[in-house]
Design an enzyme around this catalytic site. Structure first.
Site, PDB file in Angstrom:
ATOM      1  N   ASN A 207      76.247  42.823 -15.409  1.00 37.79           N
ATOM      2  CA  ASN A 207      75.477  43.710 -14.536  1.00 37.79           C
ATOM      3  C   ASN A 207      75.230  42.957 -13.229  1.00 37.79           C
ATOM      4  O   ASN A 207      74.430  42.032 -13.189  1.00 37.79           O
ATOM      5  CB  ASN A 207      74.145  44.054 -15.227  1.00 37.79           C
TER       6      ASN A 207
ATOM      7  N   LYS B 266      73.879  44.013 -10.563  1.00 40.86           N
ATOM      8  CA  LYS B 266      72.653  44.464  -9.869  1.00 40.86           C
ATOM      9  C   LYS B 266      72.953  44.670  -8.375  1.00 40.86           C
ATOM     10  O   LYS B 266      74.046  45.099  -8.038  1.00 40.86           O
ATOM     11  CB  LYS B 266      71.522  43.459 -10.090  1.00 40.86           C
TER      12      LYS B 266
ATOM     13  N   HIS C 299      67.791  50.441 -17.580  1.00 40.48           N
ATOM     14  CA  HIS C 299      67.624  48.989 -17.435  1.00 40.48           C
ATOM     15  C   HIS C 299      66.166  48.697 -17.068  1.00 40.48           C
ATOM     16  O   HIS C 299      65.522  49.506 -16.390  1.00 40.48           O
ATOM     17  CB  HIS C 299      68.560  48.473 -16.337  1.00 40.48           C
TER      18      HIS C 299
ATOM     19  N   GLU D 187      64.807  47.020 -14.886  1.00 38.77           N
ATOM     20  CA  GLU D 187      64.465  47.097 -13.448  1.00 38.77           C
ATOM     21  C   GLU D 187      64.354  48.546 -12.982  1.00 38.77           C
ATOM     22  O   GLU D 187      63.603  48.845 -12.056  1.00 38.77           O
ATOM     23  CB  GLU D 187      65.499  46.298 -12.636  1.00 38.77           C
TER      24      GLU D 187
ATOM     25  N   GLU E 261      66.966  44.029 -24.447  1.00 38.06           N
ATOM     26  CA  GLU E 261      66.706  43.052 -23.392  1.00 38.06           C
ATOM     27  C   GLU E 261      65.201  42.835 -23.263  1.00 38.06           C
ATOM     28  O   GLU E 261      64.517  43.618 -22.586  1.00 38.06           O
ATOM     29  CB  GLU E 261      67.235  43.577 -22.058  1.00 38.06           C
TER      30      GLU E 261
ATOM     31  N   GLY F  18      66.339  37.357 -16.190  1.00 39.81           N
ATOM     32  CA  GLY F  18      66.308  36.658 -14.912  1.00 39.81           C
ATOM     33  C   GLY F  18      65.262  35.554 -14.838  1.00 39.81           C
ATOM     34  O   GLY F  18      64.986  35.026 -13.758  1.00 39.81           O
TER      35      GLY F  18
ATOM     36  N   SER G   5      68.915  36.144 -19.826  1.00 42.66           N
ATOM     37  CA  SER G   5      69.238  34.733 -19.541  1.00 42.66           C
ATOM     38  C   SER G   5      70.296  34.146 -20.477  1.00 42.66           C
ATOM     39  O   SER G   5      70.192  32.991 -20.879  1.00 42.66           O
ATOM     40  CB  SER G   5      67.961  33.894 -19.540  1.00 42.66           C
TER      41      SER G   5
ATOM     42  N   GLY H 174      73.225  39.353 -16.575  1.00 39.29           N
ATOM     43  CA  GLY H 174      72.873  39.560 -15.171  1.00 39.29           C
ATOM     44  C   GLY H 174      73.350  38.390 -14.325  1.00 39.29           C
ATOM     45  O   GLY H 174      74.524  38.290 -13.966  1.00 39.29           O
TER      46      GLY H 174
HETATM   47  C1  PEP Z   1      70.164  41.938 -17.067  1.00 42.58           C
HETATM   48  O1  PEP Z   1      69.982  42.186 -15.897  1.00 42.58           O
HETATM   49  O2  PEP Z   1      70.466  42.852 -17.837  1.00 42.58           O
HETATM   50  C2  PEP Z   1      70.007  40.560 -17.519  1.00 42.58           C
HETATM   51  C3  PEP Z   1      70.040  40.306 -18.806  1.00 42.58           C
HETATM   52  O3  PEP Z   1      69.808  39.605 -16.555  1.00 42.58           O
HETATM   53  P1  PEP Z   1      69.869  38.004 -16.744  1.00 42.58           P
HETATM   54  O4  PEP Z   1      71.122  37.711 -17.542  1.00 42.58           O
HETATM   55  O5  PEP Z   1      69.942  37.476 -15.347  1.00 42.58           O
HETATM   56  O6  PEP Z   1      68.649  37.615 -17.469  1.00 42.58           O
END
Ligand code: PEP
Length: 252
Positions: free
Chosen positions: A9, A11, A96, A98, A168, A174, A214, A235
């Site tokens: 993703n 973003k 998601h 966000e 998630e 993040g 992460s 992400g």
């Molecule tokens: C995401 O945006 O779905 C995500 C898991 O981000 P990150 O891997 O940066 O934590």
């Protein structure tokens, strides 16, 4: 059929020339290496058509990061399911964290978006997960149960079989903080069990449930080795070929 999947993703990152470099790099990587998982990329919507062209003949599938719950019309700034379908997307992320945090999306919206995608023959990647506060107060199972039940509430078992779920935990997205493989496995098994109780074991066994939060090359293998974790939604680490390919190799 239950698949191993690593989905990136992107973003709201990368200018168009930067995105082209990353897409070409991924395309080369995929042509040179045989992988033990499907690879999906969700770039910004402006780049979907280019992504589809660059990834042609690589097997990498292109997903949108979001779609409108409406089919067409006066919805300024939105993109529709038919639009993403017409440029060759396989599906879209839905809800998601966000989108929930900054755009007020709820599981009711998620339900309508999932249905819209399925009606068009595309695949939803439905995202759920608890906040840090909810985890600390021991509410994470209830939160994920309520989210999932609402988001899937109007779907038939056959439709449920076609979705992908991405668990998630919001506190791990993040932040550099990852759920331990045991914490992730525990809730993945819980989600699969929820699906089994409501729609049957065969359907629960077919669904891919991805972990997001992460994931990095250093922890991917251990996370992916858990019995109910079928891959990752990535992400930050999907923005560099070395990191993303290192995560894909977590399935080797
Ligand atoms: C995401 O945006 O779905 C995500 C898991 O981000 P990150 O891997 O940066 O934590």
């Amino acid at each position: 059929m239950r698949k191993n999947i690593v989905a990136g993703n992107w973003k709201m990152n990368k200018t168009f020339p930067e995105a082209e470099i990353l897409m070409n790099g991924l395309s080369e990587y995929k042509k040179r290496n045989s992988t033990n998982c499907e690879i999906y990329i969700a770039p910004p919507s402006l780049y979907l058509e280019t992504a589809k062209k660059i990834f042609q003949n690589t097997g990498i599938e292109v997903f949108a990061q979001d779609i409108s719950e409406h089919i067409f019309g006066a919805y300024t700034g939105e993109i529709s399911v038919e639009m993403i379908k017409s440029v060759g997307c396989s599906g879209s992320l839905v809800a998601h964290s966000e989108r929930r945090q900054y755009h007020g999306e709820t599981d009711r919206h998620a339900n309508r978006k999932i249905k819209t995608l399925l009606d068009a023959g595309l695949t939803p990647i439905y995202c759920n997960g608890e906040t840090l506060e909810q985890r600390k107060s021991g509410k994470h199972f209830d939160v994920v149960k309520n989210q999932t039940e609402t988001a899937l509430s109007t779907l038939s078992p056959e439709e449920v079989a076609k979705i992908i779920i991405a668990y998630e935990p919001v506190w791990a997205i993040g932040t550099g903080e990852t759920a331990t493989p045991e914490q992730a496995q525990e809730i993945h098994a819980f989600i699969r069990n929820l699906i089994a109780e409501k729609y049957g074991k065969n359907i629960a066994d077919e669904i891919s449930i991805l972990y997001g939060g992460s994931v990095k090359p250093e922890n991917a293998k251990e996370i992916f080795s858990q019995p109910d974790i079928d891959g990752g939604l990535i992400g930050g680490a999907s923005l560099k070929i070395e990191d993303f390919s290192g995560i894909i190799e977590g399935f080797n």
